[in-house]
Design a protein around this motif. Structure first.
Motif, PDB file in Angstrom:
ATOM      1  N   ILE A  54      54.477  84.376  58.536  1.00 43.84           N
ATOM      2  CA  ILE A  54      53.918  85.607  57.968  1.00 43.84           C
ATOM      3  C   ILE A  54      54.908  86.755  58.120  1.00 43.84           C
ATOM      4  O   ILE A  54      55.192  87.481  57.166  1.00 43.84           O
ATOM      5  CB  ILE A  54      52.560  85.934  58.630  1.00 43.84           C
ATOM      6  N   HIS A  90      49.438  86.862  52.996  1.00 45.09           N
ATOM      7  CA  HIS A  90      49.285  85.739  53.927  1.00 45.09           C
ATOM      8  C   HIS A  90      48.535  86.335  55.116  1.00 45.09           C
ATOM      9  O   HIS A  90      48.826  87.461  55.531  1.00 45.09           O
ATOM     10  CB  HIS A  90      50.629  85.224  54.435  1.00 45.09           C
ATOM     11  N   ASN A 105      58.157  86.540  55.957  1.00 43.68           N
ATOM     12  CA  ASN A 105      57.946  86.375  54.526  1.00 43.68           C
ATOM     13  C   ASN A 105      58.565  87.454  53.636  1.00 43.68           C
ATOM     14  O   ASN A 105      59.161  87.112  52.612  1.00 43.68           O
ATOM     15  CB  ASN A 105      56.455  86.197  54.248  1.00 43.68           C
ATOM     16  N   HIS A 127      50.714  88.711  46.697  1.00 43.51           N
ATOM     17  CA  HIS A 127      49.929  87.794  47.537  1.00 43.51           C
ATOM     18  C   HIS A 127      49.996  88.194  49.004  1.00 43.51           C
ATOM     19  O   HIS A 127      51.051  88.577  49.488  1.00 43.51           O
ATOM     20  CB  HIS A 127      50.383  86.333  47.364  1.00 43.51           C
ATOM     21  N   THR A 141      46.857  81.827  52.218  1.00 42.08           N
ATOM     22  CA  THR A 141      47.663  82.452  51.182  1.00 42.08           C
ATOM     23  C   THR A 141      46.736  82.633  49.984  1.00 42.08           C
ATOM     24  O   THR A 141      46.116  81.664  49.534  1.00 42.08           O
ATOM     25  CB  THR A 141      48.865  81.575  50.767  1.00 42.08           C
ATOM     26  N   GLU A 173      54.603  76.559  49.980  1.00 43.30           N
ATOM     27  CA  GLU A 173      54.886  77.696  49.100  1.00 43.30           C
ATOM     28  C   GLU A 173      56.161  77.459  48.329  1.00 43.30           C
ATOM     29  O   GLU A 173      57.129  76.938  48.852  1.00 43.30           O
ATOM     30  CB  GLU A 173      55.019  78.971  49.937  1.00 43.30           C
ATOM     31  N   GLU A 189      44.379  77.318  52.410  1.00 38.34           N
ATOM     32  CA  GLU A 189      43.940  77.562  53.786  1.00 38.34           C
ATOM     33  C   GLU A 189      44.352  76.397  54.669  1.00 38.34           C
ATOM     34  O   GLU A 189      44.486  75.274  54.194  1.00 38.34           O
ATOM     35  CB  GLU A 189      42.434  77.805  53.852  1.00 38.34           C
ATOM     36  N   HIS A 224      52.942  79.814  62.253  1.00 41.97           N
ATOM     37  CA  HIS A 224      52.355  80.529  61.113  1.00 41.97           C
ATOM     38  C   HIS A 224      52.509  82.045  61.246  1.00 41.97           C
ATOM     39  O   HIS A 224      52.728  82.732  60.249  1.00 41.97           O
ATOM     40  CB  HIS A 224      50.897  80.107  60.923  1.00 41.97           C
ATOM     41  N   ASN A 268      46.626  84.388  46.125  1.00 41.57           N
ATOM     42  CA  ASN A 268      47.515  84.921  45.094  1.00 41.57           C
ATOM     43  C   ASN A 268      46.784  85.696  44.000  1.00 41.57           C
ATOM     44  O   ASN A 268      45.673  85.334  43.624  1.00 41.57           O
ATOM     45  CB  ASN A 268      48.265  83.776  44.401  1.00 41.57           C
ATOM     46  N   TYR A 295      42.770  79.262  46.702  1.00 46.64           N
ATOM     47  CA  TYR A 295      43.722  79.773  47.673  1.00 46.64           C
ATOM     48  C   TYR A 295      44.063  78.655  48.640  1.00 46.64           C
ATOM     49  O   TYR A 295      43.400  77.624  48.679  1.00 46.64           O
ATOM     50  CB  TYR A 295      43.177  81.000  48.417  1.00 46.64           C
ATOM     51  N   PHE A 311      54.464  75.112  54.606  1.00 46.74           N
ATOM     52  CA  PHE A 311      53.405  75.946  54.086  1.00 46.74           C
ATOM     53  C   PHE A 311      53.087  75.720  52.619  1.00 46.74           C
ATOM     54  O   PHE A 311      52.248  76.401  52.065  1.00 46.74           O
ATOM     55  CB  PHE A 311      53.757  77.412  54.311  1.00 46.74           C
ATOM     56  N   PHE A 327      44.960  80.042  58.654  1.00 51.10           N
ATOM     57  CA  PHE A 327      46.055  80.647  57.894  1.00 51.10           C
ATOM     58  C   PHE A 327      45.676  80.575  56.414  1.00 51.10           C
ATOM     59  O   PHE A 327      45.188  79.551  55.945  1.00 51.10           O
ATOM     60  CB  PHE A 327      47.349  79.853  58.130  1.00 51.10           C
TER      61      PHE A 327
END
Length: 183
Positions: free
Chosen positions: A132, A64, A135, A62, A20, A181, A116, A128, A22, A114, A179, A18
């Motif tokens: 996604i 995912h 989101n 961004h 993200t 975030e 991971e 996950h 940005n 990033y 996550f 997984f």
């Protein structure tokens, strides 16, 4: 002199991950405004360094994604570097660049690092994938998951893996704490 942090990446070959990633400018809408060039960057890299995109959502600033790498291959960092580079080269150089980026001949489009996470089991994968797909709703970009066009959610619906009204129920949001975030 302060020493840089020693970032260690999991090197599990053939793993599922997984991510993200940005943009440097978190107020930008560059990714969705130029979605075809971003898709071209993914296609280009996938041709030369194959990987499967198990789930993905592209938000304005961004994406995912969940990728599965081929057996014996753990080099997701190369793939992200090439995707970011390919997309950046397709963009007019209008972004502000720091002295550090200029000295390294880097564009200022993407953040250097990033997030991971290696997917550990089916439950982790499901969590996950759900994250996604929910989101765009979580970020207030749409009122229903199905309304966001840049998501693998639509592929999951076509395959019969999710219903078209998935995520519409109140309280469907997935916890942010899983996550890392920020809102």
């Amino acid at each position: 002199m302060q020493q840089m942090a020693d970032y260690r990446r999991d090197a599990t070959a053939g793993g599922t991950w997984f991510f993200t990633v940005n943009l440097a400018d978190r107020r930008s809408s560059r990714l969705v405004a130029d979605i075809e060039r971003l898709r071209a960057a993914f296609r280009h890299v996938c041709r030369i360094h194959p990987f499967a995109i198990d789930a993905i959502v592209v938000l304005p600033e961004h994406p995912h994604a969940i990728w599965s790498l081929p057996p014996g291959d753990a080099d997701f960092a190369l793939r992200w570097r090439l995707i970011k580079s390919h997309f950046s080269r397709s963009q007019a150089p209008t972004e502000r660049r720091s002295a550090s980026r200029e000295a390294k001949h880097e564009r200022g489009i993407w953040q250097r690092r990033y997030w991971e996470h290696r997917i550990r089991d089916e439950r982790d994968l499901t969590t996950h994938v759900d994250y996604i797909h929910i989101n765009p709703l979580k970020h207030g970009l749409v009122e229903r998951v199905r309304d966001w066009p840049w998501s693998s959610f639509h592929r999951y619906v076509r395959a019969g893996m999710l219903s078209i009204d998935w995520g519409d129920a109140p309280g469907a949001e997935v916890s942010d704490t899983l996550f890392g975030e920020r809102r």
